[in-house]
Design a protein around this motif. Structure first.
Motif, PDB file in Angstrom:
ATOM      1  N   PRO A   1       0.805  -1.229   0.000  1.00  0.00           N
ATOM      2  CA  PRO A   1       0.000   0.000   0.000  1.00  0.00           C
ATOM      3  C   PRO A   1       0.839   1.281   0.000  1.00  0.00           C
ATOM      4  O   PRO A   1       0.392   2.304  -0.522  1.00  0.00           O
ATOM      5  N   ALA A   2       2.040   1.242   0.530  1.00  0.00           N
ATOM      6  CA  ALA A   2       2.873   2.444   0.541  1.00  0.00           C
ATOM      7  C   ALA A   2       3.320   2.851  -0.865  1.00  0.00           C
ATOM      8  O   ALA A   2       3.748   3.986  -1.076  1.00  0.00           O
ATOM      9  N   GLU A   3       3.222   1.938  -1.825  1.00  0.00           N
ATOM     10  CA  GLU A   3       3.614   2.236  -3.198  1.00  0.00           C
ATOM     11  C   GLU A   3       2.448   2.765  -4.031  1.00  0.00           C
ATOM     12  O   GLU A   3       2.589   2.994  -5.222  1.00  0.00           O
ATOM     13  N   VAL A   4       1.299   2.924  -3.394  1.00  0.00           N
ATOM     14  CA  VAL A   4       0.121   3.450  -4.075  1.00  0.00           C
ATOM     15  C   VAL A   4      -0.061   4.899  -3.647  1.00  0.00           C
ATOM     16  O   VAL A   4      -0.043   5.214  -2.458  1.00  0.00           O
ATOM     17  N   VAL A   5      -0.213   5.765  -4.616  1.00  0.00           N
ATOM     18  CA  VAL A   5      -0.369   7.188  -4.363  1.00  0.00           C
ATOM     19  C   VAL A   5      -1.801   7.580  -4.677  1.00  0.00           C
ATOM     20  O   VAL A   5      -2.323   7.224  -5.728  1.00  0.00           O
ATOM     21  N   THR A   6      -2.418   8.291  -3.764  1.00  0.00           N
ATOM     22  CA  THR A   6      -3.773   8.770  -3.999  1.00  0.00           C
ATOM     23  C   THR A   6      -3.725  10.284  -4.169  1.00  0.00           C
ATOM     24  O   THR A   6      -3.267  11.004  -3.293  1.00  0.00           O
ATOM     25  N   ARG A   7      -4.167  10.736  -5.311  1.00  0.00           N
ATOM     26  CA  ARG A   7      -4.302  12.156  -5.623  1.00  0.00           C
ATOM     27  C   ARG A   7      -5.726  12.299  -6.117  1.00  0.00           C
ATOM     28  O   ARG A   7      -6.623  11.717  -5.530  1.00  0.00           O
ATOM     29  N   LEU A   8      -5.898  13.045  -7.177  1.00  0.00           N
ATOM     30  CA  LEU A   8      -7.191  13.049  -7.835  1.00  0.00           C
ATOM     31  C   LEU A   8      -7.412  11.695  -8.502  1.00  0.00           C
ATOM     32  O   LEU A   8      -8.529  11.268  -8.693  1.00  0.00           O
ATOM     33  N   VAL A   9      -6.300  11.068  -8.810  1.00  0.00           N
ATOM     34  CA  VAL A   9      -6.315   9.734  -9.411  1.00  0.00           C
ATOM     35  C   VAL A   9      -5.460   8.847  -8.529  1.00  0.00           C
ATOM     36  O   VAL A   9      -4.392   9.242  -8.080  1.00  0.00           O
ATOM     37  N   THR A  10      -5.919   7.644  -8.288  1.00  0.00           N
ATOM     38  CA  THR A  10      -5.135   6.705  -7.506  1.00  0.00           C
ATOM     39  C   THR A  10      -4.348   5.842  -8.471  1.00  0.00           C
ATOM     40  O   THR A  10      -4.910   5.287  -9.418  1.00  0.00           O
TER      41      THR A  10
END
Length: 179
Positions: free
Chosen positions: A86-95
């Motif tokens: 999960p730490a390698e997943v970035v959540t912005r306006l788009v995940t």
């Protein structure tokens, strides 16, 4: 050298470079098609290059890269990455999965030759959803060492390349070329 002479030289070289570039693209396409046909017919993937007098100046080969890991279903890959890292997943306006980690996983899958990833932290082998190994397009690799380039330059200077039909500037009518 006058400015007019320099401008004329630059214009001529530019026009020749454009014409040569087009001819080169066409010749490389024809060469690749020929190598693909030779591979299909006889298995030939490499040929030597020689000038008319038989002097070898290099070689050309058909290169078929190994299949590479490619994300074919980004949603499945994202869901898997959320679960295992999960730490390698970035959540912005788009995940999205972090591009550097995705590249690392795809590189390791490509090396393994199977859509599985070995987690170095715990040793678990994961089937990676949304990733497939896909073939990549063949390409040609031409190798002409310095001695071959020197031989080509000498053949050009001495007019020994006419048999190759290198470049015919026939697109410009003769009356337009008069000064």
């Amino acid at each position: 050298m006058s400015l007019k002479h320099i401008a004329a030289r630059a214009a001529v070289l530019s026009a020749l470079a454009e014409a040569i570039d087009k001819e080169l693209k066409d010749a490389k396409k024809e060469l690749q098609e020929g190598l693909k046909a030779a591979k299909a017919e006889s298995g030939t993937q490499k040929i030597s290059i020689a000038l008319e007098e038989g002097q070898d100046i290099g070689s050309v080969s058909l290169v078929q890269p190994k299949a590479a890991a490619t994300v074919t279903d980004p949603d499945k890959f994202l869901a898997w990455a959320r679960e295992v890292r999960p730490a390698e997943v970035v959540t912005r306006l788009v995940t999205e999965v972090r591009p550097a980690w995705q590249a690392l996983v795809l590189t390791e899958i490509t090396a393994a030759g199977v859509a599985q990833w070995a987690d170095p932290q715990n040793g678990l082998i994961h089937d990676v959803p949304g990733v497939e190994l896909q073939g990549r397009a063949a390409y040609t690799r031409m190798t002409v060492p310095d001695t071959g380039r020197d031989a080509i330059a000498e053949a050009w200077r001495t007019g020994q390349l006419s048999h190759l039909n290198l470049l015919q500037l026939t697109d410009v009518p003769a009356e337009e070329t008069a000064p």
